[in-house]
Design a protein around this motif. Sequence first.
Motif, PDB file in Angstrom:
ATOM      1  N   GLY A 212       2.530  49.418 -61.396  1.00 53.72           N
ATOM      2  CA  GLY A 212       3.943  49.757 -61.482  1.00 53.72           C
ATOM      3  C   GLY A 212       4.619  49.091 -62.650  1.00 53.72           C
ATOM      4  N   TYR A 213       5.922  48.913 -62.506  1.00 52.02           N
ATOM      5  CA  TYR A 213       6.765  48.406 -63.581  1.00 52.02           C
ATOM      6  C   TYR A 213       7.676  47.309 -63.023  1.00 52.02           C
ATOM      7  N   ILE A 214       7.933  46.278 -63.840  1.00 50.25           N
ATOM      8  CA  ILE A 214       8.734  45.141 -63.370  1.00 50.25           C
ATOM      9  C   ILE A 214       9.519  44.525 -64.516  1.00 50.25           C
ATOM     10  N   ALA A 215      10.603  43.813 -64.145  1.00 51.10           N
ATOM     11  CA  ALA A 215      11.387  42.988 -65.076  1.00 51.10           C
ATOM     12  C   ALA A 215      12.063  43.808 -66.161  1.00 51.10           C
ATOM     13  N   GLY A 216      12.633  44.941 -65.755  1.00 56.04           N
ATOM     14  CA  GLY A 216      13.356  45.787 -66.691  1.00 56.04           C
ATOM     15  C   GLY A 216      14.812  45.976 -66.315  1.00 56.04           C
ATOM     16  N   LYS A 217      15.454  46.964 -66.960  1.00 51.81           N
ATOM     17  CA  LYS A 217      16.906  47.118 -66.857  1.00 51.81           C
ATOM     18  C   LYS A 217      17.365  48.224 -65.911  1.00 51.81           C
ATOM     19  N   ILE A 218      16.494  49.138 -65.517  1.00 52.48           N
ATOM     20  CA  ILE A 218      16.921  50.248 -64.686  1.00 52.48           C
ATOM     21  C   ILE A 218      16.061  50.338 -63.437  1.00 52.48           C
ATOM     22  N   GLU A 219      16.557  51.053 -62.430  1.00 52.87           N
ATOM     23  CA  GLU A 219      15.796  51.255 -61.204  1.00 52.87           C
ATOM     24  C   GLU A 219      14.837  52.430 -61.361  1.00 52.87           C
ATOM     25  N   HIS A 220      13.713  52.335 -60.716  1.00 57.31           N
ATOM     26  CA  HIS A 220      12.748  53.443 -60.611  1.00 57.31           C
ATOM     27  C   HIS A 220      12.451  54.107 -61.964  1.00 57.31           C
ATOM     28  N   PRO A 221      11.970  53.316 -62.921  1.00 56.15           N
ATOM     29  CA  PRO A 221      11.659  53.899 -64.229  1.00 56.15           C
ATOM     30  C   PRO A 221      10.436  54.802 -64.155  1.00 56.15           C
ATOM     31  N   THR A 222      10.318  55.674 -65.130  1.00 53.88           N
ATOM     32  CA  THR A 222       9.137  56.535 -65.259  1.00 53.88           C
ATOM     33  C   THR A 222       8.259  56.014 -66.384  1.00 53.88           C
ATOM     34  N   TYR A 223       7.023  56.482 -66.405  1.00 53.44           N
ATOM     35  CA  TYR A 223       6.096  56.074 -67.453  1.00 53.44           C
ATOM     36  C   TYR A 223       6.639  56.447 -68.833  1.00 53.44           C
ATOM     37  N   GLU A 224       7.220  57.636 -68.929  1.00 55.00           N
ATOM     38  CA  GLU A 224       7.750  58.080 -70.208  1.00 55.00           C
ATOM     39  C   GLU A 224       8.872  57.167 -70.681  1.00 55.00           C
ATOM     40  N   GLU A 225       9.691  56.697 -69.741  1.00 58.15           N
ATOM     41  CA  GLU A 225      10.792  55.813 -70.121  1.00 58.15           C
ATOM     42  C   GLU A 225      10.300  54.452 -70.575  1.00 58.15           C
ATOM     43  N   ILE A 226       9.351  53.877 -69.857  1.00 59.19           N
ATOM     44  CA  ILE A 226       8.925  52.526 -70.230  1.00 59.19           C
ATOM     45  C   ILE A 226       8.083  52.551 -71.507  1.00 59.19           C
ATOM     46  N   CYS A 227       7.423  53.666 -71.783  1.00 59.66           N
ATOM     47  CA  CYS A 227       6.597  53.748 -73.002  1.00 59.66           C
ATOM     48  C   CYS A 227       7.426  53.602 -74.267  1.00 59.66           C
TER      49      CYS A 227
END
Length: 249
Positions: A67-82
Amino acid sequence: MQAIRNMFGGAGGERVPMKINPKHFILKTDVTTVPSGHASFVAATGCFWGSEKMFWRVPGVRATSVGYIAGKIEHPTYEEICGGRTGHAECVRVIYDPKIVSFADLLAMHWTSHDPTQGDGQGNDRGTQYRSGLYCSTDEQLKMARDSREAYQGALRAAGKNREITTEIKGPGDTFYFAEDYHQQYLAKPGSRKYCSAEPTGVPMPTAWLKANGGKFGPGFWAKYGPKPGCTIGVPDAQVSLDAALEAK
């Protein structure tokens, strides 16, 4: 049983949790709950595919999920975090039974399964989403994680590797968000691309530190089943049995 996150979101375009299969592809356990008597933490070592496989192979690990952690938005997608704009790290959440495997053992897997000195990236994967990190569930975990960093930094220096560890270490508070279902236990699934960018240093966690902090597996386990320089995924998918781990010479 402590529920971690509802897998079913709403409709209408709002940000909602990912829908994933709650059953671990290899271990056949529920990845969405932490049973009574168990503990959890989150590790980031670059691309989460290889990281997850190394952790689920450790005896005493009940479940893993990426998954994803320690970011700025809730429920991010792979495309967003990339794009690197959300601030999240690709990561693995590990649920484990401390009666079988200690947090110290799992920290050893974290440090030795990648190169924690590479900053925002690992191998060919570059960007803040590929940073090294440890995200603890308790203050006790946080204290041990910080101490383990110092121990591993000393081991690296003793091995002639003088770059500073860049791993982000944080205590309770960061929310883990499940990644898309196709990423879960990816390397064990038919047709997966056998890719991992992790670059283990080949430097083991100091045996003295493991003993002092309740490590349950000896040098034989790490020599036989631990990460090797050059590849962290060229190993069987099955979890190592506890008997095999304790008997390893």
